[in-house]
Design a protein around this motif. Structure first.
Motif: not given
Length: 497
Positions: A357-382
């Protein structure tokens, strides 16, 4: 053709899901708090599982490393007191515990009672308690007090009367007739009349909060205006005589009908909007919902790092004492062997499932962060479009597995605590070939509406044209759908005069 019952043999293949697979999926679906309670329950029911204590972790780490020289060791702040030697009476005979079906050894029961005592939430006062307390201060006759209880019992959480006066009267009269039959009272029992019911309703509607006991929204607003001394004001007249036109925001029609300016009508409507449409909710006994993020995203030295927030989660290990005793299979009968094998396999599987379970959650969250990096930088518009299927294909899992990972899970980010479902949304194409998230489009629409001219609000078509200038290809009906989801009224109803 001969009919009747016949027995035949045959070979066929069936796909059956292992019960442990169902349990693994349940573990993946559980939020952090639910998983914590589940692991505590497993510790109580499976003797082969035990907690990993801090001293056990230090012992494991010291076994893995070389023993340092005395001069390299840090001096302790205070010398540890030597533990008293346990006598034979104090030690637990684990072998006897295992052989006797885990029913001996009084220390285990005492440990469970102290360790797993859960506090109970004390219920607070609700609207019914608040109204009953006020009624007790009034000089009511027993007959009136009985009927007042009937009214309080039929007021919902919003503060409205949930049934008609006829239903309340019929129910109260039925109780009176039943009481007369049980007590064998001679003669007719005077039943409640319609006038008594209406008079008592007026008493209920005088209670706090203002507006309680109303039968509809119009009556609720009138009760609040009357309590505030504005029953004869323009706002009171509008609610009493032109409520439908007021809701439809037909300022011009109301202005002509009352012989006043549209600005005066709108000013009165603004005062009415300040009233509470659900006065009973302030006394609602709803429970507080606490959110504990399952994951944490932090930006360190320009990089986003992902951590599991499972520090308070019980860490499990296989009990060495029970495992050593269970190895001597000659001392157990068949039933005990089956019990030992089942519990030992279940303990091993539980530890593996938690790690998976731990490995699965980390793997999914890593992809989300890579895909949504613009959101973490610029907000909802990214925020970029993202679907469960896209994540499933990227991490090599089934779409349903990703859905279980993201359901009811929260992540703490530099942009706040967000549900994992927040990062998933459909997308719209732009003129330059890129995709933009639907959530980002809603944010743009909300900003456009908040910055518009109140006397000349933006229509859905005007919003479409503005978005198309920024390269977003969107239809007018899509703008109307997003506007409704945001709770924004149409341009005609947002217009100020």
């Amino acid at each position: 053709m001969r009919t009747g019952l016949q027995q035949t043999t045959g070979l066929r293949q069936e796909l059956k899901v292992n019960p442990r697979l169902y349990q693994a999926m349940d573990l993946l679906y559980m939020p952090l708090l639910d998983l914590q309670q589940h692991l505590k329950q497993e510790l109580l029911t499976n003797p082969f599982l035990e907690l990993v204590e801090p001293e056990d972790e230090e012992e494991d780490s010291s076994d893995a490393d070389d023993v340092p020289e005395p001069q390299d060791m840090a001096e302790p702040e205070a010398p540890a007191e030597p533990e008293p030697e346990k006598s034979g009476d104090d030690e637990v005979d684990w072998e006897a515990v295992l052989l006797d079906g885990f029913e001996t050894g009084g220390q285990r029961e005492e440990h469970e009672q102290q360790e797993w005592h859960e506090p109970v939430t004390v219920a607070g006062r609700d609207l019914a308690d608040h109204l009953t307390e006020q009624l007790s201060l009034l000089a009511l006759s027993p007959r009136q007090a009985f009927m007042a209880e009937e009214f309080v019992g039929n007021i919902n959480d919003d503060g409205y009367l949930a049934c008609t006066l006829e239903e309340i009267r019929d129910g109260a009269n039925q109780v009176l007739r039943r009481e007369a039959e049980e007590r064998d009272i001679d003669g007719e029992v005077p039943e409640f009349s319609e006038e008594e019911i209406e008079a008592l309703l007026l008493i209920i509607q005088e209670l706090d909060p203002p507006g309680v006991g109303a039968r509809n929204l119009r009556e609720c607003l009138l009760l609040q205006l009357r309590a505030d001394g504005q029953a004869d004001s323009l706002a009171g007249r509008l609610v009493a005589e032109a409520f439908e036109e007021l809701i439809a925001r037909r300022w011009g029609e109301v202005a002509k009908r009352f012989g006043i300016s549209p600005q005066a009508v709108q000013a009165a409507a603004d005062e009415i909007a300040k009233l509470d449409p659900k006065p009973g909710l302030r006394f609602s006994a709803g429970s507080d919902n606490y959110i504990i993020p399952d994951l944490v995203v932090e930006k360190i030295d320009g990089y986003y790092h992902i951590f599991l927030n499972d520090g308070n989660l019980p860490r499990l290990k296989i009990s060495r004492i029970y495992t050593d005793i269970a190895r001597d299979k000659k001392r157990f009968d068949t039933e005990s062997k089956d019990f030992i094998a089942t519990k030992l396999n279940s303990a091993n599987w539980m530890i593996q499932a938690i790690e998976q379970r731990r490995q699965t959650m980390l793997k999914v969250m890593h992809y989300i962060v890579d895909r949504q990096r613009e959101f973490f930088e610029r907000g909802v518009q990214g925020l970029r479009p993202l679907t469960l299927r896209e994540v499933a294909e990227a991490v090599g899992m089934h779409e349903s597995t990703v859905s279980r990972v993201t359901n009811e899970k929260f992540v703490q980010t530099p942009r706040g605590v967000l549900p994992l479902k927040f990062f998933f949304s459909s997308g719209l194409s732009t003129s330059d070939g890129d995709d933009v998230s639907a959530r980002g489009i809603k944010d743009q629409i909300e900003k456009l509406v908040s910055g518009e001219d109140p006397r000349n609000p933006l229509t859905d078509q005007a919003i479409v044209e503005i978005l198309q200038e920024t390269g977003v290809q969107i239809a007018r009906r899509t703008v109307a759908k997003y506007r409704d989801q945001l709770g924004v009224l149409p341009a005609r109803m947002r217009k100020r005069v």
